[in-house]
Design a protein around this motif. Structure first.
Motif, mmCIF file in Angstrom:
data_model
loop_
_atom_site.group_PDB
_atom_site.id
_atom_site.type_symbol
_atom_site.label_atom_id
_atom_site.label_comp_id
_atom_site.label_asym_id
_atom_site.label_seq_id
_atom_site.Cartn_x
_atom_site.Cartn_y
_atom_site.Cartn_z
ATOM 1 N N GLY A 96 -7.980 -7.358 -56.682
ATOM 2 C CA GLY A 96 -8.540 -8.101 -55.561
ATOM 3 C C GLY A 96 -9.213 -7.249 -54.512
ATOM 4 N N ILE A 97 -8.987 -5.946 -54.513
ATOM 5 C CA ILE A 97 -9.645 -5.072 -53.542
ATOM 6 C C ILE A 97 -11.151 -5.091 -53.805
ATOM 7 N N LYS B 174 -12.416 -4.477 -48.488
ATOM 8 C CA LYS B 174 -11.625 -5.651 -48.103
ATOM 9 C C LYS B 174 -10.351 -5.729 -48.928
ATOM 10 N N ASP B 175 -9.242 -5.966 -48.237
ATOM 11 C CA ASP B 175 -7.965 -6.229 -48.890
ATOM 12 C C ASP B 175 -7.617 -7.694 -48.646
ATOM 13 N N PRO B 176 -7.874 -8.583 -49.605
ATOM 14 C CA PRO B 176 -7.634 -10.017 -49.379
ATOM 15 C C PRO B 176 -6.179 -10.349 -49.085
ATOM 16 N N GLU B 177 -5.251 -9.563 -49.618
ATOM 17 C CA GLU B 177 -3.840 -9.892 -49.439
ATOM 18 C C GLU B 177 -3.387 -9.693 -48.003
ATOM 19 N N THR B 178 -3.906 -8.683 -47.325
ATOM 20 C CA THR B 178 -3.508 -8.428 -45.942
ATOM 21 C C THR B 178 -4.530 -8.953 -44.934
ATOM 22 N N GLY B 179 -5.777 -9.182 -45.386
ATOM 23 C CA GLY B 179 -6.823 -9.631 -44.478
ATOM 24 C C GLY B 179 -7.540 -8.512 -43.760
ATOM 25 N N TRP B 180 -7.230 -7.255 -44.120
ATOM 26 C CA TRP B 180 -7.845 -6.115 -43.441
ATOM 27 C C TRP B 180 -9.184 -5.753 -44.072
ATOM 28 N N GLN C 175 -5.468 14.079 -48.618
ATOM 29 C CA GLN C 175 -6.032 13.235 -47.575
ATOM 30 C C GLN C 175 -6.426 11.866 -48.123
ATOM 31 N N LEU C 176 -7.068 11.834 -49.296
ATOM 32 C CA LEU C 176 -7.502 10.570 -49.889
ATOM 33 C C LEU C 176 -6.310 9.689 -50.237
ATOM 34 N N PHE C 177 -5.322 10.249 -50.934
ATOM 35 C CA PHE C 177 -4.176 9.442 -51.343
ATOM 36 C C PHE C 177 -3.298 9.073 -50.148
ATOM 37 N N GLY C 178 -3.303 9.893 -49.117
ATOM 38 C CA GLY C 178 -2.584 9.528 -47.908
ATOM 39 C C GLY C 178 -3.189 8.279 -47.276
ATOM 40 N N MET C 179 -4.532 8.222 -47.250
ATOM 41 C CA MET C 179 -5.208 7.038 -46.709
ATOM 42 C C MET C 179 -4.935 5.814 -47.579
ATOM 43 N N LEU C 180 -5.017 5.968 -48.896
ATOM 44 C CA LEU C 180 -4.774 4.840 -49.799
ATOM 45 C C LEU C 180 -3.338 4.340 -49.694
ATOM 46 N N HIS C 181 -2.396 5.260 -49.543
ATOM 47 C CA HIS C 181 -0.994 4.856 -49.420
ATOM 48 C C HIS C 181 -0.738 4.161 -48.089
ATOM 49 N N LYS C 182 -1.322 4.698 -47.011
ATOM 50 C CA LYS C 182 -1.137 4.098 -45.696
ATOM 51 C C LYS C 182 -1.649 2.660 -45.669
ATOM 52 N N ARG C 183 -2.739 2.406 -46.375
ATOM 53 C CA ARG C 183 -3.337 1.078 -46.403
ATOM 54 C C ARG C 183 -2.865 0.241 -47.594
ATOM 55 N N GLN C 184 -1.963 0.801 -48.388
ATOM 56 C CA GLN C 184 -1.348 0.061 -49.492
ATOM 57 C C GLN C 184 -2.404 -0.474 -50.480
ATOM 58 N N LEU C 185 -3.331 0.380 -50.866
ATOM 59 C CA LEU C 185 -4.438 -0.061 -51.708
ATOM 60 C C LEU C 185 -4.256 0.280 -53.185
ATOM 61 N N LEU C 186 -3.237 1.069 -53.523
ATOM 62 C CA LEU C 186 -3.062 1.490 -54.907
ATOM 63 C C LEU C 186 -2.112 0.578 -55.674
ATOM 64 N N HIS C 187 -2.491 0.235 -56.875
ATOM 65 C CA HIS C 187 -1.642 -0.571 -57.746
ATOM 66 C C HIS C 187 -0.407 0.235 -58.146
ATOM 67 N N LEU D 237 0.981 -5.047 -42.431
ATOM 68 C CA LEU D 237 -0.477 -5.005 -42.349
ATOM 69 C C LEU D 237 -1.049 -6.412 -42.185
ATOM 70 N N ALA D 238 -0.502 -7.367 -42.941
ATOM 71 C CA ALA D 238 -0.991 -8.745 -42.836
ATOM 72 C C ALA D 238 -0.752 -9.313 -41.436
#
Length: 408
Positions: free
Chosen positions: A20-21, A38-44, A87-99, A110-111
């Motif tokens: 969904g990302i 866009k993260d549809p699950e959180t709305g961010w 740095q990249l994976f830290g950002m992805l983890h903080k925003r919960q974007l990784l499956h 976040l939602a």
């Protein structure tokens, strides 16, 4: 190793974004290319640079980190070091974007802090928004019936008709404007009600067009910036569209507003004098004026957004202010990093804005001075105008100092 640990190890070895990302195309913001995520699950909605977008767009679970590194090195002629991956994976983890590497509590947090909560916090007595309902289901039911109206076979002839209505209003402007004072009260009341209906259709047109292009329309409601009160439709997903589709979404509202005036033009052309005839004249005059104001690119309305989207700029006005701020404070070298086309756009937009604002201000001051001089004396007119200018400058300075710095 547990099943969860095994899943997380696979995620880090062959990273994949959550289902969904959505990754949007690039647009320019303050001289830099950015992409919206866009993260549809959180709305961010997040903004990332082109290099982060390059890597994220390839995180589909089939490529290893070595594969991603090779593709990156080929595209950018440099290799990623451990600190870059961290740095990249830290950002992805903080925003919960990784499956496979998400925390339900973090997703819920976040939602809870997404755009909806921020919008409610900005609601006040003088300005704010009141969401009424989510139109997604309604639009999904209506869109299959409206498919033909999004084709060029409809748009081109309908645009010609809308321009013909505008031409009729301009040609008969003295007649239409001259009859405003003599309109019956009933015609004025009905005109206000019909205008609200047209404005609602205007906002629905933005939403339906956004939905037609695959976007999500989250809410319709009422906004107010007193004394103005009007409906609105939230179409945040336009940042995920191509520039052409963003322009079409922004233009859809004015397009429908002008088409809504066609029946009133027919009444004026073929009808006989009466209440309906007067109502048609009122609607044509003020409806066309409203549409024209909407298209002025120096007000933050549809015309402004159309121009920004056509230039593929995230915020033409704000970027123009930053451009001139750097140019005036630091000289031409400070803006040498901008693309040539952006330098031209910001220069022309800024100069035209100042010229227009100066012209309007001159006419207003002249009109107000003449009025005051007729009521009182020229001396008192000057005193009052000077006092008003000082108070206005003080208020603007106060509001500017209180305005928080926007967070990217």
């Amino acid at each position: 190793m547990t099943t969860v640990e095994a899943g997380q190890a696979a995620t880090w070895a062959r990273p994949r974004l959550r289902a969904g990302i959505v990754l949007g195309p690039g647009m320019w913001r303050d001289g830099k290319l950015v992409h919206h995520v866009k993260d549809p699950e959180t709305g961010w909605y997040y903004r990332v640079g082109p290099r982060e977008h390059f890597l994220m767009s390839r995180m589909d679970g089939t490529r290893s980190l070595d594969d991603l590194a090779e593709e990156y090195a080929t595209a950018y002629q440099r290799r990623l070091g451990p600190e870059n991956w961290q740095q990249l994976f830290g950002m992805l983890h903080k925003r919960q974007l990784l499956h496979g590497a998400t925390d339900p509590d973090a997703l819920a947090a976040l939602a809870a802090t997404a755009g909806g909560g921020a919008a409610k916090a900005k609601r006040g007595l003088l300005s704010g928004r009141l969401p009424l309902f989510d139109p997604q289901r309604l639009f999904d039911r209506v869109l299959p019936w409206l498919g033909p109206v999004f084709s060029w076979w409809f748009v081109v002839p309908a645009l010609a008709v809308a321009l013909a209505v505008a031409g009729y209003v301009v040609w008969h402007l003295p007649e239409l404007a001259g009859g405003v004072g003599g309109r019956p009260l009933l015609a004025i009341v009905v005109a206000v009600a019909v205008t609200w209906l047209i404005v609602f259709l205007h906002e629905c047109a933005h939403g339906l067009t956004c939905r037609h292009f695959g976007g999500r329309v989250t809410e319709i409601g009422v906004m107010w910036r007193l004394p103005m009160i009007a409906p609105y439709c939230k179409v945040d997903d336009v940042v995920l569209f191509s520039p052409r589709r963003r322009v079409a979404t922004a233009f859809a509202g004015v397009f429908v507003s002008m088409l809504a005036l066609v029946p009133f033009a027919a009444v004026r052309l073929w009808g006989s004098p009466g209440v309906l005839y007067d109502l048609a004249g009122t609607m044509l005059l003020f409806g066309t004026a409203t549409a024209a104001i909407n298209l002025v690119p120096f007000l933050r309305l549809d015309g402004y957004h159309m121009l920004s989207h056509a230039l593929n700029l995230a915020d033409l006005r704000a970027d123009s202010y930053r451009f001139y701020g750097r140019l005036l404070r630091q000289g031409p070298r400070a803006v040498a990093g901008y693309r040539p086309r952006d330098r031209v756009a910001f220069t022309l937009y800024g100069l035209t804005s100042v010229l227009l604002a100066g012209t309007v201000l001159t006419f207003l001051v002249r009109y107000w001075y003449t009025t005051l001089a007729n009521w009182l004396t020229p001396t008192w007119a000057v005193v009052i105008l000077t006092t008003e200018a000082i108070l206005l400058a003080t208020l603007i300075t106060h509001l500017t100092r209180r305005r928080p710095t926007p967070t990217p």
